[in-house]
Write an enzyme that holds these catalytic residues in place. Structure first.
Site, mmCIF file in Angstrom:
data_model
loop_
_atom_site.group_PDB
_atom_site.id
_atom_site.type_symbol
_atom_site.label_atom_id
_atom_site.label_comp_id
_atom_site.label_asym_id
_atom_site.label_seq_id
_atom_site.Cartn_x
_atom_site.Cartn_y
_atom_site.Cartn_z
ATOM 1 N N GLU A 81 0.832 -1.104 0.028
ATOM 2 C CA GLU A 81 0.101 -0.007 0.014
ATOM 3 C C GLU A 81 0.643 1.000 -0.024
ATOM 4 O O GLU A 81 1.983 1.343 0.719
ATOM 5 C CB GLU A 81 -0.827 0.030 1.186
ATOM 6 C CG GLU A 81 -1.841 -0.853 1.686
ATOM 7 C CD GLU A 81 -2.831 -0.565 2.708
ATOM 8 O OE1 GLU A 81 -2.883 0.460 2.950
ATOM 9 O OE2 GLU A 81 -3.157 -1.736 3.341
ATOM 10 N N GLU A 107 -14.123 5.416 -0.954
ATOM 11 C CA GLU A 107 -14.921 4.522 -0.144
ATOM 12 C C GLU A 107 -15.753 5.470 0.943
ATOM 13 O O GLU A 107 -15.166 5.625 1.912
ATOM 14 C CB GLU A 107 -14.255 3.497 0.273
ATOM 15 C CG GLU A 107 -13.436 2.496 -0.512
ATOM 16 C CD GLU A 107 -12.710 1.625 0.055
ATOM 17 O OE1 GLU A 107 -12.831 0.469 0.722
ATOM 18 O OE2 GLU A 107 -11.404 1.598 -0.072
ATOM 19 N N LYS A 140 -15.986 4.213 5.046
ATOM 20 C CA LYS A 140 -14.870 4.257 5.794
ATOM 21 C C LYS A 140 -14.898 5.011 7.114
ATOM 22 O O LYS A 140 -15.296 6.247 7.015
ATOM 23 C CB LYS A 140 -13.485 4.279 5.079
ATOM 24 C CG LYS A 140 -13.484 3.160 4.039
ATOM 25 C CD LYS A 140 -11.844 3.357 3.539
ATOM 26 C CE LYS A 140 -10.850 2.789 4.748
ATOM 27 N NZ LYS A 140 -9.648 2.489 4.179
ATOM 28 N N GLU A 191 -9.706 9.417 5.141
ATOM 29 C CA GLU A 191 -9.631 7.911 4.715
ATOM 30 C C GLU A 191 -10.839 7.598 3.849
ATOM 31 O O GLU A 191 -10.396 6.457 3.154
ATOM 32 C CB GLU A 191 -10.147 7.275 6.091
ATOM 33 C CG GLU A 191 -9.039 7.323 7.078
ATOM 34 C CD GLU A 191 -8.154 6.337 6.738
ATOM 35 O OE1 GLU A 191 -8.057 5.117 6.274
ATOM 36 O OE2 GLU A 191 -6.837 6.768 6.916
#
Length: 455
Positions: free
Chosen positions: A260, A314, A317, A323
């Site tokens: 990541e 997203e 999250k 985030e």
């Protein structure tokens, strides 16, 4: 054939094979913590047909996702949940896990790697940590007992595994874990020819004074007094720090994979690090570095398989706004910014559009058929209103009703997508027919999935 000629032939074959199997080493993390995301089959089709991404990493072993990437040629890294690790210290349980999550799919889906947990060393969970390496061995052995070869087993780490990280040459693993956990883990990775996976995030080391250093921009650099090397970006320094810690244990030869890394495009107010420009610059440089086959000062000849975090924004999250905004794409597949991974629109890292030109060349215009789908920002209420309106205008809405070919997935977003596109197409595919009070957007990616075929 002479011995010399034979050796030259083998070298040529090896070089060709290497080039053919490592033309691109940038992948994406495909997270699913959102209620507006496209279906796995749509994602697989999009990545295969519209991008040059050829590998994904998921945070579970979701069978729908694994199945959707069958016969795409896209490599899939799957993840075992942290809570499953103690049970996998038993070989029988590991064999059951492989039988359920790998054996039914691996002949069609290109599963290349299994991650046992995610950032376990940061969990402080003694049961997970103590059973991590035994679980890795058991998963590996379970694969072999099932007749499956070629799938690597590893586990991702945050850079919190280092007790010292600066300067890079002085880095070392946290005391107590270095010999008890990391030495046996690295031994396993070497013996199984699997990589050590790390998650370096210069974003989390950002400060206004170090902004250029974190973002691959021009800066005076940070000097390592022990090696005489001056680092001009934090990313290289992080990778070299990991390498130095591995080398101190005698495992500097083990490959490193970046599981990541990324940069958010939006943050809470008052945080200057986040912008689409910074995210585009950071991730664009990751892509460019890979295409240029650049290593690091301590690993100049290495190429690092890298997974950008993440594929989508997203919306569910938890935590700060950042985030939810690490995505390269919105859920409707429109890019948040461009980093040079689209097949039909390439931008250089940090490139800007000026007068219809990109980097001195005319930016190609998308061509071909278009579909109308909901915007990622559209509310459920607005999308339900769109469904009610379209179905009252004589458009055939039977496909989204129970038993219809487009009923699944049974979500307002999916149903709205189908009927909004039907309305758009039956009204001459004109831009105004995809407005829907500014909740519709046009895409060149076919939203069709499974038996649900969009007109």
């Amino acid at each position: 054939m002479t011995t010399k000629a034979h050796h030259l032939l083998l070298l040529l074959i090896s070089t060709v094979l290497h080039l053919s199997t490592s033309t691109f080493a940038i992948g994406v993390n495909y997270g699913t913590v959102g209620n507006d995301l496209p279906t796995p089959s749509q994602v697989a089709n999009f990545l295969k047909t519209q991008t040059i991404i050829n590998s994904i990493k998921i945070f579970d072993s979701n069978h729908d996702i694994i199945r959707s990437f069958a016969n795409t040629g896209i490599s899939v890294t799957i993840t075992i949940g942290n809570g499953d690790i103690p049970a996998l210290a038993n070989l029988g349980n590991a064999r059951k896990w492989v039988a359920a999550n790998v054996s039914p799919f691996h002949l069609r889906t290109k599963i290349n790697r299994i991650c046992v947990g995610n950032e376990i060393m940061a969990s402080a969970n003694k049961a997970w940590i103590s059973n991590l390496v035994p679980a890795m061995w058991n998963v590996h052995n379970a694969l072999l007992l099932a007749g499956i070869r070629g799938i690597q087993v590893t586990t991702p780490h945050s850079l919190g595994i280092l007790s010292i990280s600066e300067p890079p040459s002085a880095a070392q693993f946290r005391r107590g874990y270095d010999r008890a956990i990391f030495a046996p883990m690295l031994k396993f990775l070497r013996q199984t020819r699997s990589p050590f996976m790390v998650n370096p995030y210069p974003y989390f080391g950002y400060s206004p004074q170090m902004a250029n250093y974190a973002l691959f921009r021009h800066n005076k650099g940070v000097h390592d007094r022990f090696t005489g090397i001056t680092y001009h970006n934090m990313y290289d320094a992080m990778l070299d720090a990991v390498h130095s810690a591995m080398k101190k244990l005698g495992y500097g030869d083990v490959d490193i994979v970046v599981g990541e890394t990324g940069w958010p495009s939006l943050c809470d107010p008052g945080q200057p690090a986040c912008s689409a420009q910074n995210a585009a610059w950071f991730n664009g440089n990751l892509v460019r570095r890979d295409q240029q086959r650049r290593g690091t000062p301590l690993m100049p000849n290495r190429r690092f398989e890298t997974y950008i975090f993440s594929l989508f924004n997203e919306n569910l999250k938890p935590g700060p706004i950042a985030e939810r905004n690490f995505g390269l794409f919105r859920p409707d597949f429109t890019p948040v910014y461009h980093v040079g991974i689209m097949r039909n629109r390439q931008l250089p890292a940090g490139g800007r559009r000026r007068g219809g030109r990109v980097g001195g060349r005319v930016a190609p215009r998308p061509i071909g058929k278009r579909w109308c789908v909901p915007k990622a920002s559209a509310s459920v209420q607005a999308l339900q209103a769109n469904i009610d309106y379209v179905c009252s205008q004589g458009v055939d809405c039977r496909p989204i009703q129970a038993g219809g070919v487009c009923f699944d997935p049974n979500s307002v977003w999916s149903h709205a997508s189908f009927v909004m596109n039907s309305f758009y197409q039956t009204h001459g595919a004109r831009d105004f027919a995809c407005d829907f009070s500014q909740t519709g957007v046009l895409t060149h990616v076919d939203p069709s999935h499974g038996t649900c075929k969009y007109i």
